[in-house]
Design an enzyme around this catalytic site. Structure first.
Site, PDB file in Angstrom:
ATOM      1  N   HIS A 176       0.845  -1.201   0.000  1.00  0.00           N
ATOM      2  CA  HIS A 176       0.000   0.000   0.000  1.00  0.00           C
ATOM      3  C   HIS A 176       0.883   1.255   0.000  1.00  0.00           C
ATOM      4  O   HIS A 176       0.716   2.141  -0.845  1.00  0.00           O
ATOM      5  CB  HIS A 176      -0.898  -0.042   1.244  1.00  0.00           C
ATOM      6  CG  HIS A 176      -1.822   1.129   1.385  1.00  0.00           C
ATOM      7  ND1 HIS A 176      -3.151   1.079   1.022  1.00  0.00           N
ATOM      8  CD2 HIS A 176      -1.623   2.387   1.851  1.00  0.00           C
ATOM      9  CE1 HIS A 176      -3.718   2.250   1.258  1.00  0.00           C
ATOM     10  NE2 HIS A 176      -2.803   3.064   1.769  1.00  0.00           N
ATOM     11  N   GLU A 177       1.803   1.318   0.919  1.00  0.00           N
ATOM     12  CA  GLU A 177       2.627   2.531   1.035  1.00  0.00           C
ATOM     13  C   GLU A 177       3.557   2.687  -0.169  1.00  0.00           C
ATOM     14  O   GLU A 177       3.924   3.802  -0.533  1.00  0.00           O
ATOM     15  CB  GLU A 177       3.414   2.540   2.350  1.00  0.00           C
ATOM     16  CG  GLU A 177       2.549   2.477   3.623  1.00  0.00           C
ATOM     17  CD  GLU A 177       1.478   3.560   3.720  1.00  0.00           C
ATOM     18  OE1 GLU A 177       1.628   4.617   3.075  1.00  0.00           O
ATOM     19  OE2 GLU A 177       0.463   3.331   4.421  1.00  0.00           O
ATOM     20  N   HIS A 230       1.729   4.831  -2.587  1.00  0.00           N
ATOM     21  CA  HIS A 230       1.809   6.258  -2.232  1.00  0.00           C
ATOM     22  C   HIS A 230       3.194   6.804  -2.589  1.00  0.00           C
ATOM     23  O   HIS A 230       3.320   7.882  -3.174  1.00  0.00           O
ATOM     24  CB  HIS A 230       1.603   6.442  -0.718  1.00  0.00           C
ATOM     25  CG  HIS A 230       0.175   6.364  -0.275  1.00  0.00           C
ATOM     26  ND1 HIS A 230      -0.814   7.166  -0.790  1.00  0.00           N
ATOM     27  CD2 HIS A 230      -0.428   5.587   0.677  1.00  0.00           C
ATOM     28  CE1 HIS A 230      -1.972   6.896  -0.177  1.00  0.00           C
ATOM     29  NE2 HIS A 230      -1.763   5.928   0.707  1.00  0.00           N
ATOM     30  N   GLU A 258      -4.737   7.848  -2.743  1.00  0.00           N
ATOM     31  CA  GLU A 258      -5.241   6.549  -2.273  1.00  0.00           C
ATOM     32  C   GLU A 258      -5.516   5.613  -3.454  1.00  0.00           C
ATOM     33  O   GLU A 258      -5.413   4.397  -3.326  1.00  0.00           O
ATOM     34  CB  GLU A 258      -6.497   6.766  -1.426  1.00  0.00           C
ATOM     35  CG  GLU A 258      -6.871   5.616  -0.517  1.00  0.00           C
ATOM     36  CD  GLU A 258      -5.861   5.332   0.605  1.00  0.00           C
ATOM     37  OE1 GLU A 258      -4.908   6.123   0.800  1.00  0.00           O
ATOM     38  OE2 GLU A 258      -6.016   4.296   1.266  1.00  0.00           O
TER      39      GLU A 258
HETATM   40 ZN    ZN Z   1      -3.218   5.152   2.015  1.00  0.00          ZN
END
Ligand code: ZN
Length: 494
Positions: free
Chosen positions: A258-259, A262, A288
């Site tokens: 997830h990160e 980003h 996101e």
């Molecule tokens: Zn996030």
């Protein structure tokens, strides 16, 4: 130097202050000795004040005006920069400095009160701080020209130019589908092997392996442990992602993926925008979309695990050596209504976000008394997910956002998730054999496509305009719903 060059140089300085602030925040949440919190608060407060004073100075106002008179091409880097500067300036001068100060003070105190209340699982202890934060937010709203609804003004700080009515329309379209899918998928999938012995040093090595596999430029990223994972950094060549390692499960793996999404967004903004306010993600929602794309569309997909599962098994032979890939993939995609948003599966996650979005509007429009919030919360969780909330810590107190006055933030999580599927499908159309390349462990095609079609715009355009340029459409729930139906609608073998 002409007005535009002077404005640019001022904006670079402000952006630099923001970047340094982010590094201090990263340090605070990963490395800083706990006793330094008060000192750190002074330092970050100082940098924010300097940045704010620079922005609202009459000189900057004049430079923006003069630059606007140049009639720059609105699609050009400079045209976008001036537009963004105007937006930031107008907002900043509208809110009195004393209110800004009060808001930041109340947020710091609110956060402390929330930590204590959550530990004691006692909403009443948080209530006074919440009342104070909400009151200040309402005063903040009053600073601006009225919009269709007051919530619009709050939402705009997190998802620029998005209207509450539009978010409501999208969420209403999604809600019945999610409720139905969550109810359908109540049969048991065995995920017992996801709890076990996963040595921390091997998890750390795994996180680094994933980041290297997905791809970065050399010597530009760090991966560090933290209790609440986030991505930060000082720009495209200084990306810091964090993850949380638990000794008895593999949650860190998905947090890292997830990160990474980003981090990659910030990593791939063009060099030409690197030191400017346009050189970052377009909004929280679009950010996101990038993290959810990597986490779910890549990280929970069959093709990815066809490539990566043998490597995972090799790292954890005791826990996973005897578990076939099919069982593992089913387990990491298990749908199960639960209490905590950040641990929710792909189907129920959206319902957690929606209930917060609905409650926030009730709060802002005075339809719910703050002291009744736990009851209102528990009733919605029961309605949407059919689970009972045993205590405030696992209910209304689970997220920190409201403690800092961040009302309007939550919806960006689901907006981003919806957009992630639109972006994924556009990438599929253009790349053609995206699944095949992922199955081969080739991530450059996806990375480069995102760089070219999403990240290249930085913050030049509104989030919806950025999405339109990337996919040909503004936000649309249909691809997301079709994806969920395809993936979760059919019965699966246990
Ligand atoms: Zn996030």
């Amino acid at each position: 130097m002409d007005a535009l060059a002077r404005l640019r140089s001022k904006l670079e300085d402000m952006h630099g202050l923001d970047a340094v602030t982010l590094l201090l925040v990263w340090d605070q949440r990963t490395m800083m000795p706990a006793g330094a919190a008060a000192t750190r608060g002074r330092h970050t407060g100082l940098l924010q004040r300097l940045g704010h004073e620079m922005l609202i100075s009459p000189e900057v106002g004049k430079l923006i005006e003069e630059s606007e008179r140049l009639d720059l091409d609105p699609d050009s880097d400079d045209g976008a920069l001036v537009r963004l500067a105007r937006r930031a300036f107008d907002k900043a001068v509208t809110v009195p400095a004393s209110l800004v100060e009060e808001i930041s003070q109340a947020a710091a105190e609110g956060n402390q009160a929330w930590v204590e209340a959550k530990e004691a699982s006692d909403f009443a202890r948080f209530l006074p701080a919440l009342e104070r934060n909400v009151e200040l937010r309402l005063r903040y709203v009053e600073c601006f020209e009225p919009r269709a609804e007051p919530y619009d003004i709050l939402l705009d700080d997190y998802e620029p130019e998005m209207e509450t009515a539009e978010v409501r329309r999208i969420f209403e379209e999604i809600k019945p589908e999610l409720v139905a899918l969550a109810a359908e998928r109540r049969e048991g999938v065995d995920d017992s092997f996801l709890t076990g012995d996963f040595p921390l040093d091997r998890q750390e090595a795994l996180s680094r392996e994933l980041v290297d596999l997905f791809g970065t430029r050399p010597a530009t990223w760090r991966v560090d442990p933290t209790p609440h994972p986030f991505a930060a950094g000082a720009g495209r060549d200084d990306v810091r992602i964090t993850t949380h390692y638990f000794p008895d499960n593999l949650d860190s793996l998905f947090a890292t993926i997830h990160e990474y999404g980003h981090g990659l967004y910030e990593h791939q903004v063009p060099e030409a925008l690197a030191h400017l306010p346009t050189g970052t993600g377009a909004s929280l929602g679009l950010h996101e979309s990038q993290s959810r794309l990597w986490e779910n569309l890549v990280g929970r997909s069959e093709p990815f695990w066809r490539f990566f599962y043998p490597r995972l098994q090799a790292r954890f032979p005791e826990a996973l050596g005897g578990v076939e890939r099919e069982r593992f993939v089913a387990a990491i995609n298990k749908v199960e209504p639960s209490l905590i948003r950040i641990h929710a599966d792909e189907v129920t996650y959206g319902l957690h976000v929606m209930l917060r979005f609905e409650l926030e509007q009730d709060i802002v429009n005075g339809r719910v008394e703050l002291r009744d919030l736990p009851e209102a919360w528990n009733a919605k969780i029961w309605d949407y997910l059919g689970v009972e909330v045993p205590n405030d810590a696992q209910g209304v107190l689970q997220d920190m956002h409201w403690s800092g006055g961040m009302i309007g933030y939550f919806s960006t999580y689901l907006l981003g998730t919806v957009m992630s599927v639109q972006i994924w499908e556009a990438a599929m159309r253009d790349i053609g054999d995206l699944d095949e390349s992922i199955e081969q462990g080739e991530f450059a095609p996806l990375r480069e496509w995102l760089g070219e079609h999403v990240h290249a715009y930085g913050r030049k355009f509104s989030p919806q305009e950025t999405l339109r340029r990337a996919t040909g459409s503004t936000i649309d729930a249909k691809p997301y719903l079709a994806y969920l139906r395809r993936k979760y609608g059919a019965p699966v073998a246990a």
